[in-house]
Design an enzyme around this catalytic site. Structure first.
Site, PDB file in Angstrom:
ATOM      1  N   LYS A 187       0.852  -1.196   0.000  1.00 49.57           N
ATOM      2  CA  LYS A 187       0.000   0.000   0.000  1.00 49.57           C
ATOM      3  C   LYS A 187       0.881   1.237   0.000  1.00 49.57           C
ATOM      4  O   LYS A 187       1.795   1.346   0.821  1.00 49.57           O
ATOM      5  CB  LYS A 187      -0.868   0.024   1.258  1.00 49.57           C
ATOM      6  CG  LYS A 187      -2.161  -0.730   1.139  1.00 49.57           C
ATOM      7  CD  LYS A 187      -3.048  -0.309   2.302  1.00 49.57           C
ATOM      8  CE  LYS A 187      -4.265  -1.187   2.411  1.00 49.57           C
ATOM      9  NZ  LYS A 187      -5.062  -0.836   3.597  1.00 49.57           N
ATOM     10  N   GLU A 242      -8.085 -14.205  -1.782  1.00 56.71           N
ATOM     11  CA  GLU A 242      -9.488 -14.544  -1.598  1.00 56.71           C
ATOM     12  C   GLU A 242     -10.373 -13.449  -1.031  1.00 56.71           C
ATOM     13  O   GLU A 242     -11.256 -12.946  -1.698  1.00 56.71           O
ATOM     14  CB  GLU A 242      -9.598 -15.787  -0.713  1.00 56.71           C
ATOM     15  CG  GLU A 242      -8.417 -15.828   0.212  1.00 56.71           C
ATOM     16  CD  GLU A 242      -8.279 -17.009   1.116  1.00 56.71           C
ATOM     17  OE1 GLU A 242      -8.992 -16.991   2.118  1.00 56.71           O
ATOM     18  OE2 GLU A 242      -7.428 -17.869   0.854  1.00 56.71           O
TER      19      GLU A 242
END
Ligand SMILES: NC(=O)c1ccc[n+]([C@@H]2O[C@H](COP(=O)([O-])OP(=O)(O)OC[C@H]3O[C@@H](n4cnc5c(N)ncnc54)[C@H](O)[C@@H]3O)[C@@H](O)[C@H]2O)c1
Ligand SMILES: [Zn+2]
Length: 366
Positions: free
Chosen positions: A143, A237
Protein backbone atom coordinates in the site's frame (compact mmCIF):
# COMPACT_ATOMS: atom_id res chain seq x y z
CA UNK A 1 19.59 -13.64 9.34
CA UNK A 2 15.93 -14.37 8.64
CA UNK A 3 14.14 -14.43 5.33
CA UNK A 4 10.41 -14.19 4.87
CA UNK A 5 8.78 -14.52 1.46
CA UNK A 6 5.76 -12.39 0.67
CA UNK A 7 4.12 -14.77 -1.75
CA UNK A 8 2.11 -12.37 -3.88
CA UNK A 9 1.97 -12.35 -7.70
CA UNK A 10 5.55 -11.16 -7.92
CA UNK A 11 6.92 -12.71 -4.72
CA UNK A 12 9.54 -10.84 -2.79
CA UNK A 13 11.82 -11.39 0.16
CA UNK A 14 11.93 -9.56 3.46
CA UNK A 15 15.43 -9.91 4.83
CA UNK A 16 15.96 -9.25 8.52
CA UNK A 17 19.55 -8.98 9.55
CA UNK A 18 21.46 -7.03 12.12
CA UNK A 19 23.79 -4.50 10.46
CA UNK A 20 22.21 -5.23 7.08
CA UNK A 21 22.52 -1.55 6.16
CA UNK A 22 26.25 -2.00 5.79
CA UNK A 23 25.59 -4.63 3.12
CA UNK A 24 22.67 -2.96 1.40
CA UNK A 25 24.77 -2.31 -1.73
CA UNK A 26 25.15 -5.94 -2.72
CA UNK A 27 21.42 -6.57 -2.35
CA UNK A 28 20.42 -3.44 -4.23
CA UNK A 29 22.75 -4.34 -7.06
CA UNK A 30 20.51 -7.30 -7.82
CA UNK A 31 17.58 -5.02 -8.48
CA UNK A 32 19.35 -2.21 -10.28
CA UNK A 33 19.28 -2.62 -14.03
CA UNK A 34 22.32 -1.99 -16.19
CA UNK A 35 22.49 1.72 -16.90
CA UNK A 36 19.42 2.42 -14.74
CA UNK A 37 19.59 5.07 -12.06
CA UNK A 38 19.50 4.11 -8.40
CA UNK A 39 17.70 6.85 -6.50
CA UNK A 40 17.70 6.76 -2.71
CA UNK A 41 14.72 8.67 -1.30
CA UNK A 42 15.12 9.74 2.32
CA UNK A 43 14.87 12.78 4.60
CA UNK A 44 17.67 14.85 6.09
CA UNK A 45 17.49 13.57 9.68
CA UNK A 46 17.42 9.95 8.51
CA UNK A 47 20.26 10.55 6.08
CA UNK A 48 22.33 12.08 8.87
CA UNK A 49 21.74 9.10 11.15
CA UNK A 50 21.78 6.19 8.74
CA UNK A 51 22.56 7.40 5.22
CA UNK A 52 26.31 6.98 5.67
CA UNK A 53 26.03 3.23 6.23
CA UNK A 54 23.93 2.73 3.10
CA UNK A 55 25.97 5.08 0.93
CA UNK A 56 29.26 3.44 1.94
CA UNK A 57 27.89 0.06 1.02
CA UNK A 58 26.60 1.34 -2.33
CA UNK A 59 30.06 2.69 -3.10
CA UNK A 60 31.67 -0.59 -2.07
CA UNK A 61 29.28 -2.43 -4.38
CA UNK A 62 30.22 -0.03 -7.20
CA UNK A 63 26.65 1.00 -7.65
CA UNK A 64 26.18 4.53 -8.93
CA UNK A 65 23.41 6.26 -6.99
CA UNK A 66 21.87 9.62 -6.19
CA UNK A 67 20.28 10.60 -2.90
CA UNK A 68 17.18 12.78 -3.05
CA UNK A 69 15.71 14.21 0.12
CA UNK A 70 12.13 14.98 0.97
CA UNK A 71 11.16 17.09 3.97
CA UNK A 72 10.76 15.07 7.16
CA UNK A 73 7.42 14.27 8.70
CA UNK A 74 3.78 13.39 8.10
CA UNK A 75 3.05 16.99 7.01
CA UNK A 76 5.06 16.35 3.88
CA UNK A 77 3.30 13.15 2.90
CA UNK A 78 1.67 15.07 0.07
CA UNK A 79 1.24 15.15 -3.67
CA UNK A 80 3.52 18.20 -3.59
CA UNK A 81 6.39 16.02 -2.34
CA UNK A 82 5.65 13.45 -5.04
CA UNK A 83 5.82 16.10 -7.72
CA UNK A 84 9.08 17.53 -6.39
CA UNK A 85 10.69 14.10 -6.22
CA UNK A 86 9.44 13.14 -9.68
CA UNK A 87 10.92 16.36 -11.10
CA UNK A 88 14.23 15.49 -9.47
CA UNK A 89 14.15 12.03 -10.99
CA UNK A 90 13.43 13.48 -14.42
CA UNK A 91 16.31 15.91 -13.95
CA UNK A 92 18.55 12.91 -13.24
CA UNK A 93 17.25 11.40 -16.47
CA UNK A 94 15.98 8.38 -14.58
CA UNK A 95 14.09 6.09 -16.95
CA UNK A 96 11.97 2.95 -16.75
CA UNK A 97 15.00 1.04 -15.53
CA UNK A 98 15.35 3.23 -12.43
CA UNK A 99 15.39 1.72 -8.95
CA UNK A 100 13.90 3.73 -6.10
CA UNK A 101 15.24 2.93 -2.64
CA UNK A 102 13.06 4.09 0.26
CA UNK A 103 15.25 4.73 3.29
CA UNK A 104 13.16 5.88 6.24
CA UNK A 105 10.02 5.46 8.27
CA UNK A 106 6.48 4.98 7.01
CA UNK A 107 6.29 8.49 5.61
CA UNK A 108 9.33 8.13 3.38
CA UNK A 109 8.27 4.58 2.54
CA UNK A 110 4.73 5.54 1.49
CA UNK A 111 5.93 8.53 -0.54
CA UNK A 112 8.83 6.75 -2.24
CA UNK A 113 6.72 3.72 -3.13
CA UNK A 114 3.94 5.94 -4.48
CA UNK A 115 6.51 7.82 -6.55
CA UNK A 116 7.93 4.53 -7.84
CA UNK A 117 4.46 3.30 -8.75
CA UNK A 118 3.71 6.24 -11.02
CA UNK A 119 7.08 7.49 -12.28
CA UNK A 120 7.18 6.47 -15.95
CA UNK A 121 4.14 4.30 -15.16
CA UNK A 122 6.06 2.31 -12.61
CA UNK A 123 9.63 1.50 -11.62
CA UNK A 124 11.02 -0.87 -9.01
CA UNK A 125 11.24 0.04 -5.34
CA UNK A 126 13.20 -1.54 -2.50
CA UNK A 127 12.19 -0.64 1.02
CA UNK A 128 14.74 -0.08 3.78
CA UNK A 129 12.49 0.76 6.74
CA UNK A 130 14.06 2.53 9.71
CA UNK A 131 11.22 2.77 12.25
CA UNK A 132 9.51 -0.11 14.01
CA UNK A 133 6.19 0.87 12.37
CA UNK A 134 7.75 0.78 8.92
CA UNK A 135 9.56 -2.52 9.58
CA UNK A 136 6.52 -4.43 10.81
CA UNK A 137 3.79 -2.68 8.89
CA UNK A 138 4.16 -0.08 6.17
CA UNK A 139 7.07 -1.55 4.19
CA UNK A 140 5.18 -4.80 3.67
CA UNK A 141 2.00 -5.22 1.69
CA UNK A 142 2.33 -2.77 -1.16
CA UNK A 143 0.00 0.00 0.00
CA UNK A 144 1.35 3.42 -0.91
CA UNK A 145 -0.21 6.80 -0.46
CA UNK A 146 -0.21 10.43 0.52
CA UNK A 147 -2.56 12.67 2.49
CA UNK A 148 -4.99 15.28 1.26
CA UNK A 149 -6.28 18.22 3.32
CA UNK A 150 -9.46 16.18 3.70
CA UNK A 151 -7.79 13.22 5.30
CA UNK A 152 -4.96 10.74 5.56
CA UNK A 153 -3.97 8.33 2.81
CA UNK A 154 -6.78 9.43 0.52
CA UNK A 155 -4.65 9.11 -2.61
CA UNK A 156 -2.52 6.08 -3.29
CA UNK A 157 -1.69 2.98 -5.24
CA UNK A 158 -0.73 -0.64 -4.70
CA UNK A 159 2.90 -1.22 -5.53
CA UNK A 160 4.80 -3.99 -3.76
CA UNK A 161 8.50 -3.62 -3.13
CA UNK A 162 10.89 -5.91 -5.00
CA UNK A 163 12.57 -6.54 -1.69
CA UNK A 164 12.50 -5.27 1.90
CA UNK A 165 15.70 -4.98 3.89
CA UNK A 166 15.33 -4.69 7.66
CA UNK A 167 18.24 -3.84 9.91
CA UNK A 168 17.05 -3.94 13.54
CA UNK A 169 20.22 -2.06 14.54
CA UNK A 170 18.78 1.00 12.78
CA UNK A 171 16.28 1.29 15.62
CA UNK A 172 18.97 2.24 18.14
CA UNK A 173 18.41 5.95 17.53
CA UNK A 174 14.63 5.88 17.27
CA UNK A 175 13.03 8.12 19.94
CA UNK A 176 11.34 6.12 22.69
CA UNK A 177 7.89 7.44 21.92
CA UNK A 178 8.15 6.36 18.28
CA UNK A 179 9.47 2.97 19.32
CA UNK A 180 6.63 2.32 21.77
CA UNK A 181 4.11 3.47 19.25
CA UNK A 182 5.48 0.70 17.02
CA UNK A 183 5.09 -1.84 19.82
CA UNK A 184 1.39 -1.01 19.82
CA UNK A 185 1.09 -2.37 16.26
CA UNK A 186 3.05 -5.46 17.30
CA UNK A 187 0.52 -6.16 20.08
CA UNK A 188 -2.17 -5.79 17.44
CA UNK A 189 -0.70 -8.66 15.39
CA UNK A 190 -0.64 -10.86 18.48
CA UNK A 191 -4.27 -10.19 19.36
CA UNK A 192 -5.63 -10.64 15.84
CA UNK A 193 -3.64 -13.63 14.75
CA UNK A 194 -1.10 -15.13 17.13
CA UNK A 195 -1.50 -16.03 20.77
CA UNK A 196 2.19 -17.08 20.74
CA UNK A 197 3.29 -13.61 19.68
CA UNK A 198 1.09 -12.00 22.32
CA UNK A 199 2.50 -14.27 25.01
CA UNK A 200 6.03 -13.66 23.78
CA UNK A 201 5.45 -9.95 24.25
CA UNK A 202 3.93 -10.47 27.66
CA UNK A 203 6.82 -12.62 28.77
CA UNK A 204 9.62 -10.49 27.36
CA UNK A 205 8.17 -7.06 27.92
CA UNK A 206 11.24 -5.77 29.75
CA UNK A 207 13.71 -6.99 27.16
CA UNK A 208 11.54 -5.54 24.41
CA UNK A 209 11.24 -2.23 26.20
CA UNK A 210 15.01 -1.93 26.36
CA UNK A 211 15.30 -3.11 22.74
CA UNK A 212 17.15 -6.33 23.44
CA UNK A 213 18.57 -7.21 19.99
CA UNK A 214 17.65 -10.88 19.98
CA UNK A 215 14.10 -10.43 21.26
CA UNK A 216 13.55 -7.48 18.98
CA UNK A 217 14.62 -9.46 15.94
CA UNK A 218 12.23 -12.26 16.86
CA UNK A 219 9.42 -9.76 17.35
CA UNK A 220 10.03 -8.08 13.99
CA UNK A 221 10.25 -11.41 12.16
CA UNK A 222 7.02 -12.66 13.71
CA UNK A 223 5.13 -9.47 12.88
CA UNK A 224 6.46 -9.46 9.31
CA UNK A 225 5.45 -13.09 8.91
CA UNK A 226 1.93 -12.34 10.13
CA UNK A 227 1.51 -9.25 7.98
CA UNK A 228 2.80 -11.15 4.94
CA UNK A 229 0.37 -13.98 5.63
CA UNK A 230 -2.62 -11.65 5.86
CA UNK A 231 -1.62 -9.68 2.77
CA UNK A 232 -1.14 -12.85 0.72
CA UNK A 233 -4.40 -14.45 1.87
CA UNK A 234 -6.26 -11.22 1.19
CA UNK A 235 -4.85 -10.88 -2.30
CA UNK A 236 -6.04 -14.39 -3.12
CA UNK A 237 -9.49 -14.54 -1.60
CA UNK A 238 -11.17 -12.37 0.95
CA UNK A 239 -11.23 -9.18 2.88
CA UNK A 240 -9.07 -10.72 5.59
CA UNK A 241 -6.88 -7.62 5.49
CA UNK A 242 -9.60 -5.85 7.42
CA UNK A 243 -8.53 -7.55 10.63
CA UNK A 244 -5.37 -5.41 10.50
CA UNK A 245 -7.71 -2.59 11.47
CA UNK A 246 -8.11 -3.87 15.02
CA UNK A 247 -7.97 -0.79 17.27
CA UNK A 248 -7.99 1.49 14.24
CA UNK A 249 -11.68 2.41 13.94
CA UNK A 250 -11.61 4.37 17.18
CA UNK A 251 -7.86 4.99 16.84
CA UNK A 252 -8.38 6.96 13.62
CA UNK A 253 -11.28 8.85 15.19
CA UNK A 254 -9.06 9.79 18.15
CA UNK A 255 -6.37 11.01 15.80
CA UNK A 256 -8.68 13.10 13.67
CA UNK A 257 -10.70 14.45 16.64
CA UNK A 258 -7.41 15.78 18.04
CA UNK A 259 -6.24 17.03 14.62
CA UNK A 260 -3.33 14.59 14.48
CA UNK A 261 -1.41 16.62 17.05
CA UNK A 262 -2.07 14.84 20.31
CA UNK A 263 -1.31 11.18 19.66
CA UNK A 264 1.18 9.25 17.65
CA UNK A 265 -0.68 6.77 15.49
CA UNK A 266 0.28 3.76 17.64
CA UNK A 267 -0.82 5.58 20.79
CA UNK A 268 -4.27 6.26 19.35
CA UNK A 269 -4.43 2.61 18.23
CA UNK A 270 -3.50 1.55 21.78
CA UNK A 271 -6.61 3.32 23.16
CA UNK A 272 -8.58 1.98 20.21
CA UNK A 273 -7.58 -1.59 21.11
CA UNK A 274 -8.52 -1.06 24.75
CA UNK A 275 -11.89 0.38 23.72
CA UNK A 276 -12.48 -2.54 21.32
CA UNK A 277 -11.89 -4.97 24.19
CA UNK A 278 -14.45 -3.08 26.27
CA UNK A 279 -16.98 -3.28 23.45
CA UNK A 280 -16.35 -7.02 23.08
CA UNK A 281 -16.82 -7.52 26.83
CA UNK A 282 -20.08 -5.52 26.87
CA UNK A 283 -21.29 -7.64 23.97
CA UNK A 284 -20.36 -10.75 25.96
CA UNK A 285 -18.05 -11.96 23.26
CA UNK A 286 -14.78 -11.73 25.19
CA UNK A 287 -13.71 -12.98 28.62
CA UNK A 288 -12.91 -10.25 31.09
CA UNK A 289 -9.61 -12.00 31.94
CA UNK A 290 -8.44 -11.86 28.34
CA UNK A 291 -9.48 -8.22 28.04
CA UNK A 292 -7.52 -7.54 31.19
CA UNK A 293 -4.39 -9.20 29.79
CA UNK A 294 -4.61 -7.23 26.57
CA UNK A 295 -5.12 -3.96 28.45
CA UNK A 296 -2.25 -4.64 30.82
CA UNK A 297 0.16 -5.39 27.98
CA UNK A 298 -0.93 -2.35 25.98
CA UNK A 299 -0.68 -0.02 28.96
CA UNK A 300 2.72 -1.38 29.94
CA UNK A 301 4.27 -1.44 26.48
CA UNK A 302 3.00 1.83 25.07
CA UNK A 303 3.39 3.83 28.26
CA UNK A 304 3.14 6.75 28.88
CA UNK A 305 -0.05 7.04 26.85
CA UNK A 306 -1.41 10.57 26.46
CA UNK A 307 -4.86 10.91 28.02
CA UNK A 308 -7.86 11.29 25.73
CA UNK A 309 -8.78 14.98 25.87
CA UNK A 310 -12.09 14.74 24.01
CA UNK A 311 -15.55 13.56 25.02
CA UNK A 312 -17.28 10.49 23.51
CA UNK A 313 -19.70 12.57 21.41
CA UNK A 314 -16.93 14.24 19.40
CA UNK A 315 -15.02 10.99 18.96
CA UNK A 316 -18.15 9.20 17.78
CA UNK A 317 -18.85 12.00 15.32
CA UNK A 318 -15.40 11.41 13.85
CA UNK A 319 -16.03 7.67 13.72
CA UNK A 320 -19.14 8.34 11.69
CA UNK A 321 -17.25 10.64 9.33
CA UNK A 322 -14.78 7.83 8.79
CA UNK A 323 -17.70 5.47 8.23
CA UNK A 324 -19.14 7.77 5.58
CA UNK A 325 -15.83 7.79 3.78
CA UNK A 326 -15.85 4.01 3.87
CA UNK A 327 -19.18 3.20 2.28
CA UNK A 328 -21.55 3.57 5.15
CA UNK A 329 -21.18 0.56 7.41
CA UNK A 330 -19.22 0.84 10.62
CA UNK A 331 -17.18 -2.28 11.28
CA UNK A 332 -15.42 -3.16 14.47
CA UNK A 333 -12.70 -5.74 14.72
CA UNK A 334 -13.32 -7.32 18.10
CA UNK A 335 -11.20 -9.91 19.88
CA UNK A 336 -12.86 -13.25 20.58
CA UNK A 337 -9.82 -14.75 22.29
CA UNK A 338 -6.07 -14.23 22.09
CA UNK A 339 -5.10 -14.64 18.44
CA UNK A 340 -8.61 -14.55 17.05
CA UNK A 341 -10.86 -11.63 16.15
CA UNK A 342 -14.21 -11.22 14.47
CA UNK A 343 -15.61 -8.47 12.29
CA UNK A 344 -18.73 -7.06 13.87
CA UNK A 345 -21.15 -4.67 12.19
CA UNK A 346 -23.76 -2.70 14.03
CA UNK A 347 -22.34 -2.42 17.52
CA UNK A 348 -25.21 -0.91 19.56
CA UNK A 349 -24.78 2.82 20.06
CA UNK A 350 -25.12 2.60 23.87
CA UNK A 351 -22.35 0.00 24.10
CA UNK A 352 -20.10 2.10 21.91
CA UNK A 353 -20.75 5.07 24.14
CA UNK A 354 -20.16 3.18 27.39
CA UNK A 355 -16.96 1.55 26.13
CA UNK A 356 -15.63 4.89 25.02
CA UNK A 357 -16.56 6.57 28.28
CA UNK A 358 -14.75 3.80 30.23
CA UNK A 359 -11.66 4.17 28.05
CA UNK A 360 -11.62 7.94 28.44
CA UNK A 361 -11.89 7.60 32.21
CA UNK A 362 -9.13 5.02 32.25
CA UNK A 363 -6.92 7.33 30.18
CA UNK A 364 -7.42 10.19 32.59
CA UNK A 365 -6.77 8.08 35.67
CA UNK A 366 -3.53 6.53 34.44
N1 LIG B 1 1.51 1.65 3.68
C1 LIG B 1 1.05 1.04 4.76
O1 LIG B 1 0.56 -0.08 4.71
C2 LIG B 1 1.18 1.75 6.06
C3 LIG B 1 1.01 1.03 7.26
C4 LIG B 1 1.21 1.69 8.48
C5 LIG B 1 1.56 3.03 8.48
N2 LIG B 1 1.71 3.70 7.30
C6 LIG B 1 2.10 5.13 7.28
O2 LIG B 1 3.34 5.25 7.93
C7 LIG B 1 3.44 6.57 8.46
C8 LIG B 1 4.01 6.50 9.86
O3 LIG B 1 5.28 5.94 9.80
P1 LIG B 1 6.34 6.11 10.99
O4 LIG B 1 5.66 5.84 12.26
O5 LIG B 1 7.52 5.32 10.61
O6 LIG B 1 6.62 7.67 10.99
P2 LIG B 1 7.71 8.59 10.24
O7 LIG B 1 8.08 8.03 8.94
O8 LIG B 1 7.19 9.99 10.27
O9 LIG B 1 8.95 8.50 11.22
C9 LIG B 1 8.86 9.06 12.50
C10 LIG B 1 10.06 9.95 12.82
O10 LIG B 1 11.18 9.11 13.12
C11 LIG B 1 12.32 9.57 12.41
N3 LIG B 1 13.15 8.39 12.18
C12 LIG B 1 12.98 7.42 11.27
N4 LIG B 1 13.87 6.43 11.46
C13 LIG B 1 14.65 6.80 12.51
C14 LIG B 1 15.73 6.20 13.20
N5 LIG B 1 16.16 4.98 12.86
N6 LIG B 1 16.28 6.87 14.22
C15 LIG B 1 15.80 8.08 14.60
N7 LIG B 1 14.77 8.70 14.01
C16 LIG B 1 14.20 8.05 12.98
C17 LIG B 1 11.76 10.20 11.16
O11 LIG B 1 12.68 11.10 10.63
C18 LIG B 1 10.50 10.84 11.68
O12 LIG B 1 10.76 12.13 12.19
C19 LIG B 1 2.06 7.17 8.38
O13 LIG B 1 2.02 8.11 7.34
C20 LIG B 1 1.17 6.00 8.06
O14 LIG B 1 0.03 6.37 7.29
C21 LIG B 1 1.53 3.07 6.11
ZN1 LIG C 1 -1.76 1.31 12.25
Amino acid sequence: MRKIIVDVKTPYTVLIERDALQNAGSLLKKFATEGGQTVVVTSKPIRTLLGGRVEDSLRRANLAYTVVEMKDGERYKTLGSIEELAEKMAELEADRGALVVALGGGVVGDVAAFLASIYMRGVNVVQIPTTLVAMIDSAIGGKTGVNLKHGKNLVGTYHHARSVLIDPAALATLPDREYRSGLSEAIKYGVIRSRELFEFMEKHRHELQRRDPEKLETLIAECVRLKAEVVVADERESDLRRILNFGHTLGHALESATEYRHFLHGEAVAWGMIAACRIACYMRRLDADVAHRINATVLDMVRPLPAIPEEPELILRHTRLDKKARSGVLHFILPRELGRVEIVKNVPEDILHKALRDTIEMSRAS
